[in-house]
Design a protein around this motif. Structure first.
Motif: not given
Length: 245
Positions: A75-87, A95-100, A110-111, A115-122
């Protein structure tokens, strides 16, 4: 009163109490970034294959205000996509900064995705999107310049500030934010511009001088053709031809 636990210990106890069978958990937010204040809460992300759908919940326990974001393993993938579309990659950042806190072999994947999405940008803005944004910034700026009603000016300035921060970040391929994340994303892009931006609006809010805001807006629009009103249209080609005719 019971002594407040350290963030990591509180997060571990929270996970053990409420989600003992989860496959993974992360602690994110200001306490992880070293930016915690007296009002900071704990942001905890849970990954549990037994959860049917994502949900968010706020509770107080272990003397902490806790925001928990619960996902199953897809389910997190849908949130990743929604957040990506909104930039606005809110979940990706967490997730990227989170401590395990807990990991049964799911967190690394998941990390890596975050990280890949953040690195590639909107997604890059098209010429048409930039033109539309120029028009609405121009419209707000004209309202701002022409208004002599202090209450209305304040609201227009708020709108203008939001439009400006979005425009400068997106046209430079950067993520955007809301609330305090506006300034954080601007600083990441360009600290000098951020100072210029804050000073311009702060000057208006303090003494009502619009000069710096107007200059700032013209500066960010200039590389893209400046203010836009004459000739702008929205709609079909036929509608545009009818107006021209």
């Amino acid at each position: 009163m019971q002594k407040k636990l350290e963030p990591i210990e509180a997060a571990k106890q929270f996970v053990n109490k409420y989600f003992p069978s989860c496959q993974g958990a992360l602690l994110a937010g200001s306490v992880v970034r070293g930016e915690a204040t007296e009002t900071s809460d704990l942001d905890i992300i849970i990954f549990d294959e037994n959860i049917l759908s994502s949900f968010r919940q706020s509770i107080i326990d272990f003397n902490w205000a806790i925001e928990v974001f619960v996902h199953n393993l897809s389910s997190y993938k849908d949130f990743f996509e929604s957040d990506y579309q909104k930039a606005r990659p809110s979940l990706q950042r967490m997730v990227s900064e989170g401590l395990i806190i807990k990991d049964n072999g799911v967190i690394e994947k998941v990390k890596d995705e975050a990280d890949k999405i953040l690195r590639e940008g909107p997604e890059k803005w098209s010429f048409e999107v930039i033109k539309i944004k120029r028009y609405f910034i121009t419209d707000a700026l004209d309202d701002f310049i022409g208004s002599n009603n202090r209450a209305e000016e304040l609201m227009i300035a708020n709108t203008l500030a939001d439009l400006v921060q979005e425009f400068i970040l997106r046209t430079n391929g950067c993520w955007i934010g809301s609330s305090k994340w506006v300034i954080r994303e601007l600083k990441k892009f360009n600290p000098d511009f951020t100072t210029h931006f804050v000073n311009a609006f702060d000057t208006f809010y303090k003494i009502g001088d619009k000069t710096k805001v107007i200059k700032l807006v013209d500066e960010i629009l200039e590389p893209f053709g400046g203010r836009l009103f004459d000739g702008f249209s929205l709609g079909t080609v036929n509608e545009q031809n009818n107006i021209k005719g």
